[in-house]
Design a protein around this motif. Structure first.
Motif, short mmCIF file in Angstrom:
data_model
loop_
_atom_site.label_atom_id
_atom_site.label_comp_id
_atom_site.label_asym_id
_atom_site.label_seq_id
_atom_site.Cartn_x
_atom_site.Cartn_y
_atom_site.Cartn_z
N ASP A 43 -10.66 -44.49 61.64
CA ASP A 43 -11.47 -44.60 62.86
C ASP A 43 -10.49 -44.54 64.02
OD1 ASP A 43 -13.39 -45.08 64.74
OD2 ASP A 43 -14.01 -47.03 63.95
N THR A 44 -10.60 -43.50 64.85
CA THR A 44 -9.68 -43.33 65.96
C THR A 44 -10.42 -43.44 67.29
OG1 THR A 44 -9.90 -40.94 66.37
CG2 THR A 44 -8.50 -41.61 64.51
N ASP A 45 -9.64 -43.46 68.36
CA ASP A 45 -10.26 -43.46 69.68
C ASP A 45 -10.88 -42.10 70.00
OD1 ASP A 45 -7.74 -42.34 69.85
OD2 ASP A 45 -7.21 -43.29 71.74
N ALA A 46 -10.68 -41.11 69.12
CA ALA A 46 -11.30 -39.80 69.27
C ALA A 46 -12.41 -39.58 68.23
CB ALA A 46 -10.25 -38.71 69.15
N GLY A 47 -12.71 -40.59 67.42
CA GLY A 47 -13.74 -40.48 66.39
C GLY A 47 -13.16 -40.65 65.00
N LEU A 48 -13.99 -40.45 64.00
CA LEU A 48 -13.56 -40.58 62.61
C LEU A 48 -12.80 -39.34 62.16
CD1 LEU A 48 -16.85 -42.06 61.08
CD2 LEU A 48 -14.71 -43.30 61.54
N GLY A 49 -11.93 -39.53 61.18
CA GLY A 49 -11.18 -38.42 60.61
C GLY A 49 -10.76 -38.74 59.19
N ILE A 50 -10.28 -37.73 58.49
CA ILE A 50 -9.88 -37.86 57.09
C ILE A 50 -8.41 -37.49 56.93
CG2 ILE A 50 -10.23 -36.93 54.75
CD1 ILE A 50 -12.60 -38.57 55.69
N GLY A 51 -7.70 -38.31 56.16
CA GLY A 51 -6.35 -38.01 55.73
C GLY A 51 -6.32 -37.95 54.22
N ILE A 52 -5.64 -36.96 53.67
CA ILE A 52 -5.53 -36.80 52.22
C ILE A 52 -4.05 -36.81 51.88
CG2 ILE A 52 -6.16 -35.38 50.23
CD1 ILE A 52 -8.15 -33.91 52.15
N LEU A 53 -3.64 -37.75 51.02
CA LEU A 53 -2.24 -37.83 50.64
C LEU A 53 -2.10 -38.36 49.23
CD1 LEU A 53 -0.54 -40.91 52.25
CD2 LEU A 53 -2.94 -40.45 52.58
N SER A 54 -0.93 -38.16 48.67
CA SER A 54 -0.66 -38.57 47.30
C SER A 54 -0.93 -40.06 47.12
CB SER A 54 0.80 -38.26 46.95
OG SER A 54 1.16 -38.86 45.74
N VAL A 55 -1.42 -40.42 45.95
CA VAL A 55 -1.72 -41.82 45.68
C VAL A 55 -0.47 -42.68 45.67
CG1 VAL A 55 -3.85 -41.29 44.44
CG2 VAL A 55 -1.72 -41.57 43.15
N ARG A 56 0.69 -42.08 45.53
CA ARG A 56 1.92 -42.87 45.52
C ARG A 56 2.46 -43.10 46.93
NH1 ARG A 56 6.71 -38.79 45.02
NH2 ARG A 56 7.89 -40.52 45.80
N ASP A 57 1.90 -42.42 47.93
CA ASP A 57 2.38 -42.54 49.31
C ASP A 57 1.49 -43.45 50.13
OD1 ASP A 57 4.56 -40.78 48.97
OD2 ASP A 57 3.28 -39.04 49.31
N GLN A 58 2.05 -43.89 51.26
CA GLN A 58 1.28 -44.68 52.22
C GLN A 58 1.02 -43.83 53.45
OE1 GLN A 58 3.12 -48.41 53.11
NE2 GLN A 58 2.66 -49.26 51.11
N LEU A 59 -0.15 -44.01 54.02
CA LEU A 59 -0.55 -43.25 55.20
C LEU A 59 0.21 -43.72 56.43
CD1 LEU A 59 -2.52 -41.22 56.53
CD2 LEU A 59 -4.11 -43.13 56.82
N ASP A 60 0.73 -42.77 57.21
CA ASP A 60 1.28 -43.04 58.53
C ASP A 60 0.11 -42.87 59.50
OD1 ASP A 60 2.43 -42.92 61.07
OD2 ASP A 60 4.25 -41.94 60.35
N VAL A 61 -0.52 -43.99 59.83
CA VAL A 61 -1.74 -43.96 60.63
C VAL A 61 -1.48 -43.32 62.00
CG1 VAL A 61 -3.59 -45.37 61.61
CG2 VAL A 61 -2.64 -45.96 59.39
N LYS A 62 -0.33 -43.59 62.59
CA LYS A 62 -0.01 -43.01 63.90
C LYS A 62 0.13 -41.49 63.81
CE LYS A 62 2.13 -46.96 66.14
NZ LYS A 62 3.30 -47.45 66.89
N ALA A 63 0.76 -41.02 62.74
CA ALA A 63 0.92 -39.57 62.57
C ALA A 63 -0.44 -38.90 62.38
CB ALA A 63 1.83 -39.28 61.38
N ALA A 122 -0.17 -31.35 57.49
CA ALA A 122 0.84 -31.93 58.37
C ALA A 122 1.48 -33.11 57.62
CB ALA A 122 0.22 -32.42 59.67
N LEU A 123 2.57 -33.58 58.13
CA LEU A 123 3.23 -34.76 57.56
C LEU A 123 2.46 -36.00 58.03
CD1 LEU A 123 5.54 -36.13 56.04
CD2 LEU A 123 6.85 -36.04 58.15
N ILE A 124 1.72 -36.64 57.13
CA ILE A 124 0.95 -37.84 57.50
C ILE A 124 1.30 -39.04 56.62
CG2 ILE A 124 -0.97 -36.59 58.56
CD1 ILE A 124 -2.56 -37.11 55.92
N ARG A 125 2.31 -38.89 55.77
CA ARG A 125 2.73 -40.00 54.93
C ARG A 125 3.91 -40.71 55.58
NH1 ARG A 125 4.85 -35.45 53.22
NH2 ARG A 125 7.01 -35.37 52.51
N ARG A 126 4.06 -41.97 55.25
CA ARG A 126 5.24 -42.71 55.73
C ARG A 126 6.46 -42.25 54.98
NH1 ARG A 126 3.18 -48.87 55.81
NH2 ARG A 126 1.55 -48.58 57.36
N GLY A 127 7.56 -42.24 55.69
CA GLY A 127 8.73 -42.03 54.92
C GLY A 127 9.73 -41.12 55.34
#
Length: 169
Positions: free
Chosen positions: A65-85, A164-169
């Motif tokens: 949930d962003t200040d621009a609306g809802l969105g989806i991120g898809i990433l490997s189950v072993r990674d953590q989402l970089d919410v800011k990215a 895009a790069l959306i995982r932490r790390g």
């Protein structure tokens, strides 16, 4: 020992909104069914174990949930989402994980079975760029115990997404 998936060898593949959308778009995929343990809450880890594939190839679908609306991120189950990215990729300044009830209502799927494909409300979608290093990846097929294997470029086409790069790390 992992249970042998059904569907990969031409067995019964469930009909879900995801499979309907992929078939309608002419996008090739392979369905993989396994028995979901109701006590398990690490849905992606369970899928990797039960299907006998590397966790790096199993991707989770997260709604933000962003200040621009809802969105989806898809990433490997072993990674953590970089919410800011992810927020930046969605054209937002701030983001937080969407409430589970909102995620279920907007996607049309239950948590642990949310597929990026065939969602009730199509949302801007970003696939972590790590997916592009694989010939195929696995994402939820629209229910717990059912994953879809497909090429990352086909997934992007199915969801009108970008990478895009959306995982932490």
């Amino acid at each position: 020992m992992a249970k042998k998936p059904r569907g990969a060898e031409g067995g019964a593949v469930p009909t879900t909104a995801a499979t309907v959308a992929l078939r309608a778009a002419g996008i090739p995929f392979t369905g993989h069914v396994y028995v979901h343990d109701p006590a398990v809450t690490d849905f992606g880890g369970e899928a990797a174990r039960e299907l006998g594939v590397e966790a790096e190839r199993v991707f989770k679908t997260l709604m933000v949930d962003t200040d621009a609306g809802l969105g989806i991120g898809i990433l490997s189950v072993r990674d953590q989402l970089d919410v800011k990215a992810l927020a930046a990729e969605l054209g937002a300044k701030r983001a937080a994980m969407a409430d589970k009830a909102v995620a279920e209502r907007k996607s049309g799927y239950v948590v642990g079975g949310i597929s990026p494909v065939g969602q009730k409300t199509p949302l801007p979608t970003v696939l972590d760029e790590s997916a592009l290093g694989f010939a195929t990846i696995f994402v939820s097929g629209g229910r717990r115990g059912f994953d879809i294997e497909l090429a990352p470029v086909d997934l992007l086409r199915a969801v009108s997404g970008r990478s895009a790069l959306i995982r932490r790390g």
